[in-house]
Design a protein around this motif. Structure first.
Motif, PDB file in Angstrom:
ATOM      1  N   ILE A  72       0.868  -1.184   0.000  1.00  0.00           N
ATOM      2  CA  ILE A  72       0.000   0.000   0.000  1.00  0.00           C
ATOM      3  C   ILE A  72       0.903   1.231   0.000  1.00  0.00           C
ATOM      4  N   ARG A  73       0.972   1.908  -1.131  1.00  0.00           N
ATOM      5  CA  ARG A  73       1.902   3.024  -1.262  1.00  0.00           C
ATOM      6  C   ARG A  73       1.207   4.376  -1.467  1.00  0.00           C
ATOM      7  N   LEU A  78      -4.602   3.467   0.823  1.00  0.00           N
ATOM      8  CA  LEU A  78      -4.739   3.523   2.278  1.00  0.00           C
ATOM      9  C   LEU A  78      -6.180   3.862   2.661  1.00  0.00           C
ATOM     10  N   TYR A  79      -6.776   4.823   1.964  1.00  0.00           N
ATOM     11  CA  TYR A  79      -8.169   5.213   2.215  1.00  0.00           C
ATOM     12  C   TYR A  79      -9.106   4.027   1.968  1.00  0.00           C
ATOM     13  N   ASP A  80      -8.896   3.320   0.861  1.00  0.00           N
ATOM     14  CA  ASP A  80      -9.750   2.176   0.528  1.00  0.00           C
ATOM     15  C   ASP A  80      -9.675   1.104   1.617  1.00  0.00           C
ATOM     16  N   MET A  81      -8.459   0.869   2.147  1.00  0.00           N
ATOM     17  CA  MET A  81      -8.303  -0.120   3.203  1.00  0.00           C
ATOM     18  C   MET A  81      -9.069   0.307   4.464  1.00  0.00           C
ATOM     19  N   ALA A  82      -8.933   1.591   4.822  1.00  0.00           N
ATOM     20  CA  ALA A  82      -9.603   2.106   6.024  1.00  0.00           C
ATOM     21  C   ALA A  82     -11.119   2.066   5.874  1.00  0.00           C
ATOM     22  N   ILE A  83     -11.618   2.434   4.706  1.00  0.00           N
ATOM     23  CA  ILE A  83     -13.070   2.442   4.473  1.00  0.00           C
ATOM     24  C   ILE A  83     -13.635   1.025   4.514  1.00  0.00           C
ATOM     25  N   LEU A  96     -15.831   9.264   7.287  1.00  0.00           N
ATOM     26  CA  LEU A  96     -14.395   9.487   7.254  1.00  0.00           C
ATOM     27  C   LEU A  96     -14.065  10.217   5.953  1.00  0.00           C
ATOM     28  N   ALA A  97     -13.566  11.460   6.075  1.00  0.00           N
ATOM     29  CA  ALA A  97     -13.344  12.284   4.887  1.00  0.00           C
ATOM     30  C   ALA A  97     -12.009  12.019   4.215  1.00  0.00           C
ATOM     31  N   LYS A  98     -10.989  11.703   5.001  1.00  0.00           N
ATOM     32  CA  LYS A  98      -9.655  11.594   4.424  1.00  0.00           C
ATOM     33  C   LYS A  98      -8.810  10.612   5.227  1.00  0.00           C
ATOM     34  N   VAL A  99      -8.022   9.813   4.524  1.00  0.00           N
ATOM     35  CA  VAL A  99      -7.014   8.949   5.146  1.00  0.00           C
ATOM     36  C   VAL A  99      -5.763   9.062   4.280  1.00  0.00           C
ATOM     37  N   ILE A 100      -4.683   9.587   4.854  1.00  0.00           N
ATOM     38  CA  ILE A 100      -3.476   9.829   4.049  1.00  0.00           C
ATOM     39  C   ILE A 100      -2.211   9.452   4.814  1.00  0.00           C
ATOM     40  N   PHE A 101      -1.149   9.204   4.059  1.00  0.00           N
ATOM     41  CA  PHE A 101       0.182   9.100   4.635  1.00  0.00           C
ATOM     42  C   PHE A 101       0.701  10.522   4.858  1.00  0.00           C
ATOM     43  N   GLU A 131     -10.568  12.995   9.861  1.00  0.00           N
ATOM     44  CA  GLU A 131      -9.416  12.678   9.027  1.00  0.00           C
ATOM     45  C   GLU A 131      -8.447  11.798   9.802  1.00  0.00           C
ATOM     46  N   ILE A 132      -7.814  10.886   9.091  1.00  0.00           N
ATOM     47  CA  ILE A 132      -6.776  10.032   9.688  1.00  0.00           C
ATOM     48  C   ILE A 132      -5.490  10.240   8.905  1.00  0.00           C
ATOM     49  N   ARG A 133      -4.411  10.472   9.637  1.00  0.00           N
ATOM     50  CA  ARG A 133      -3.084  10.622   9.028  1.00  0.00           C
ATOM     51  C   ARG A 133      -2.171   9.552   9.605  1.00  0.00           C
ATOM     52  N   ILE A 134      -1.494   8.840   8.723  1.00  0.00           N
ATOM     53  CA  ILE A 134      -0.603   7.751   9.108  1.00  0.00           C
ATOM     54  C   ILE A 134       0.828   8.135   8.724  1.00  0.00           C
ATOM     55  N   SER A 135       1.769   7.909   9.618  1.00  0.00           N
ATOM     56  CA  SER A 135       3.168   8.236   9.327  1.00  0.00           C
ATOM     57  C   SER A 135       3.625   7.571   8.031  1.00  0.00           C
ATOM     58  N   SER A 136       4.276   8.350   7.179  1.00  0.00           N
ATOM     59  CA  SER A 136       4.784   7.809   5.910  1.00  0.00           C
ATOM     60  C   SER A 136       5.826   6.715   6.124  1.00  0.00           C
ATOM     61  N   ARG A 137       6.451   6.694   7.305  1.00  0.00           N
ATOM     62  CA  ARG A 137       7.417   5.636   7.607  1.00  0.00           C
ATOM     63  C   ARG A 137       6.743   4.263   7.598  1.00  0.00           C
ATOM     64  N   LEU A 138       5.424   4.249   7.760  1.00  0.00           N
ATOM     65  CA  LEU A 138       4.708   2.976   7.813  1.00  0.00           C
ATOM     66  C   LEU A 138       4.375   2.426   6.423  1.00  0.00           C
ATOM     67  N   LYS A 139       4.935   3.051   5.389  1.00  0.00           N
ATOM     68  CA  LYS A 139       4.832   2.475   4.052  1.00  0.00           C
ATOM     69  C   LYS A 139       5.726   1.253   3.926  1.00  0.00           C
TER      70      LYS A 139
END
Length: 200
Positions: A72-73, A78-83, A96-101, A131-139
């Motif tokens: 998942i890059r 990432l949004y599709d997985m969360a939804i 949920l409006a936004k899920v991003i790295f 909104e959910i923000r995930i650390s880009s390090r978790l790519k």
């Protein structure tokens, strides 16, 4: 009897390559401070991880449990997985409006992801969006661990605090949530001591 030169007289009798340097001390302090991610766990468990750090085998040990990273890059993936998780387990929760790295989330501050409730003005109306923000390090981690972080942030849609109902919701969505949280902490230790299992 020959007279020793000044340089010979000052020559140390011990092998200086065996002496502990300030760099050695700093490295050891860094390794010990990395174990803070495991505070609250049983001492024997922490000791086992510490031994793996000392023998420089923590990364290799981690790979036996999680041999590969997820693919998942993009923010959309990432949004599709969360939804999908939200629609399966939390359909009645707020949208949920936004899920991003996010490159700005720093792992050293114990933040892997953030959930925010953002007010946005649209014309004369103010709309609140989650909104959910995930650390880009978790790519660059296994899918199971990324999923655990997303579940954690989704649970905050309903429970703002880290209380009993919060963790019940996490384990409802992901039965082995607590094991995955521990494994994530082990990954953080490995990253901090320079034994990353997924060196790029």
């Amino acid at each position: 009897m020959p007279i020793k030169s000044a340089s010979q007289a000052l020559k140390p009798k011990t092998d200086i390559s065996q002496l502990i340097t300030s760099a050695d001390i700093k490295k050891r302090q860094s390794e010990q401070s990395a174990l803070r991610y495991l505070s609250g766990y049983q001492p024997d468990i922490v000791d086992k991880i510490s031994q793996l750090v000392d023998t420089k085998t923590l990364g290799a040990h981690f790979l036996t449990r999680y041999p590969k990273m997820h693919d998942i890059r993009t923010d959309k993936a990432l949004y599709d997985m969360a939804i999908e998780l939200k629609n399966t387990y939390m359909r009645q929760s707020d949208p949920l409006a936004k899920v991003i790295f996010d490159d700005k989330i720093n792992l050293s501050h114990h933040a892997l992801g953030l959930h925010s409730y953002v007010n946005r003005r649209q014309g004369n109306k103010v709309k609140a969006k989650n909104e959910i923000r995930i650390s880009s390090r978790l790519k660059h981690i296994p899918f199971e661990l990324l999923q655990m972080v997303v579940v954690h942030e989704l649970a905050h849609l309903r429970e703002k605090d880290h209380n009993k109902p919060f963790y019940q919701l996490c384990t409802f969505m992901l039965a082995d949530y607590h094991q995955l949280e521990f494994d994530m902490r082990v990954w953080l230790v490995a990253e901090e001591v320079g034994q990353s299992p997924y060196a790029k």
